[in-house]
Design an enzyme around this catalytic site. Structure first.
Site, PDB file in Angstrom:
ATOM      1  N   LYS A  33      -7.920  -9.090 100.261  1.00  0.00           N
ATOM      2  CA  LYS A  33      -9.177  -8.879  99.526  1.00  0.00           C
ATOM      3  C   LYS A  33      -9.339  -7.401  99.182  1.00  0.00           C
ATOM      4  CE  LYS A  33     -11.783  -8.354 103.811  1.00  0.00           C
ATOM      5  NZ  LYS A  33     -12.390  -9.106 104.914  1.00  0.00           N
ATOM      6  N   ARG A 148     -23.164 -15.016 108.865  1.00  0.00           N
ATOM      7  CA  ARG A 148     -23.036 -14.548 107.487  1.00  0.00           C
ATOM      8  C   ARG A 148     -22.864 -15.789 106.617  1.00  0.00           C
ATOM      9  NH1 ARG A 148     -18.709  -9.719 107.028  1.00  0.00           N
ATOM     10  NH2 ARG A 148     -17.320 -11.503 106.906  1.00  0.00           N
ATOM     11  N   TYR A 280     -19.777  26.910  98.240  1.00  0.00           N
ATOM     12  CA  TYR A 280     -21.191  26.722  97.887  1.00  0.00           C
ATOM     13  C   TYR A 280     -22.112  26.961  99.073  1.00  0.00           C
ATOM     14  CZ  TYR A 280     -19.982  24.475  93.445  1.00  0.00           C
ATOM     15  OH  TYR A 280     -19.524  24.225  92.190  1.00  0.00           O
ATOM     16  N   MET A 326     -16.558  19.111  94.196  1.00  0.00           N
ATOM     17  CA  MET A 326     -16.320  17.858  93.467  1.00  0.00           C
ATOM     18  C   MET A 326     -14.828  17.522  93.373  1.00  0.00           C
ATOM     19  SD  MET A 326     -17.882  16.682  89.797  1.00  0.00           S
ATOM     20  CE  MET A 326     -19.574  17.018  90.217  1.00  0.00           C
TER      21      MET A 326
END
Ligand SMILES: *Cc1c(COP(=O)(O)O)cnc(C)c1O
Length: 380
Positions: A33, A148, A280, A326
């Protein structure tokens, strides 16, 4: 997304893990999956199939269709069941399928639909009415404690009644999922689940003597193969994850080899004087004269913006310093000799003591499954 990071999938290690798990003696129905936990569905399935694997579990029906289109034969179970949607919903994105569409796709591609609730059972029975007797293979989902998806064990007599009115449906598999097989302190819950599952199986076998039972995930297969059922469903361990990492049962998974490597080139290497800040927000101030390498991976690539992570450079560990940006991250390479632009920094893998998904998960405050699913989106 285009980026400087790449992943490499070690299919040789996948096949090693397959053999390792096969040593349990249990027939396997590997779980592929979510793009094979990020490792790439077609390549993983083709490699497993080349070694005689002929049962697979995917998530959505659409993944099963993808598997068939890539040429995979055998049994394919879609663990998410059939779509609950109908076309009369006011806003339905055209790419989301309805129950009817999923049912049709499952029949066309000979997937084994998983039936986990009454509406699916009733609708599938209606939609297949015109089929010859017992011609549609289905799997039934039993909820033994996950709470579930699935029918409860006590629902089984009523499931049998419904199936008696739909002789075209042939339940080939009964499936349930373990909650805490990877936690050695919860053995008794695992055994309770297995006992419930056996009872449900016994009830169904009265009407369907050939139905096969499937309970065990990776952890169960390694620790309690006797509870796994007729077909075990390993996922994580096939990809080299040790479900018992950091527990007293760690040794059970030490023979597994990680399948995913992820890396990015170093773009620049430069000194950073004691007292100088980096990145940063001035979040990091050099405690001593240092050498810093800038690697081409950032949060846009799925590399989490949390402190504490390490990358592997030239077989040694390089701590991430300053805030992850990023598309770039800075590494302390002061103690690693002769690092140069163009050297690779490994997020997963690497020479020497390779970085494992289990470690990354600890740094990120998550589970290793999420690590490979996320990093698996990086280009090959
Ligand atoms: C994901 C999944 C598995 C595989 O579990 P692992 O811990 O990865 O071995 C098995 N069964 C079901 C129903 C699943 O959703």
């Amino acid at each position: 997304m285009k980026s400087l990071c790449r992943i490499r999938i070690r299919l040789d290690n996948l096949l090693h893990n397959l053999e390792f798990l096969r040593a349990s003696g249990k027939p396997l129905m590997p779980v592929v999956k979510a793009d094979a936990y990020g490792h790439g569905l077609p390549a993983v399935a083709a490699a497993l199939s080349s070694q005689g694997v002929d049962h697979f579990c995917v998530g959505a029906v659409a993944e099963g269709v993808e598997l068939r289109r890539s040429g995979i034969k055998g049994t394919v179970v879609a663990l998410l069941g059939l779509s609950p949607l109908t076309r009369d919903l006011p806003v339905l994105p055209p790419t989301l399928s309805t129950l009817e569409e999923d049912a049709r796709a499952a029949l066309t591609h000979e997937l084994t639909p998983l039936i986990h609730d009454w509406p699916t059972l009733e609708r599938l029975a209606d939609l297949t009415r015109d089929r010859a007797a017992k011609s549609v293979s289905v799997a039934l989902k039993c909820d033994t404690g996950m709470a579930r998806l699935g029918f409860l064990p006590e629902d089984m007599p009523q499931v049998l009644e419904k199936l008696a009115c739909a002789p075209q449906l042939r339940p080939d598999l009964l499936v349930s999922h373990l909650v805490a097989a990877d936690d050695p302190d919860q053995d008794s819950f695992t055994r309770e689940q297995a006992a419930c599952f056996r009872d449900a199986g016994r009830c169904l076998r009265r009407a369907f003597p050939d139905i096969r039972l499937s309970l065990g995930n990776s952890a169960c297969l390694l620790a309690f193969p006797e509870l796994a059922g007729d077909l075990a469903r390993p996922g994580f361990a096939l990809y080299g994850g040790n479900p018992f990492h950091g527990t007293r049962l760690d040794v059970l998974g030490l023979g597994l080899a990680p399948v995913m490597e992820a890396f990015a080139p170093i773009l620049e290497v430069h000194p950073l004087r004691a007292g100088q800040s980096l990145g940063y927000g001035r979040g990091f101030v050099a405690p001593r004269d240092m050498t810093v390498a800038v690697a081409g991976i950032g949060y846009a690539d799925g590399f989490r913006r949390v402190p504490g992570a390490q990358l592997s450079v030239k077989g040694m560990r390089a701590p991430v310093v300053g805030r992850v940006a990023m598309q770039m991250s800075c590494l302390d390479v002061t103690d690693i000799p002769a690092v140069r632009p163009g050297d690779m920094a490994y997020i997963l893998g690497g020479e020497g003591k390779a970085i494992r998904a289990e470690e990354v998960a600890q740094w990120w405050g998550t589970i290793p499954y999420e690590v490979t699913c996320l990093l698996g989106r990086i280009e090959r």
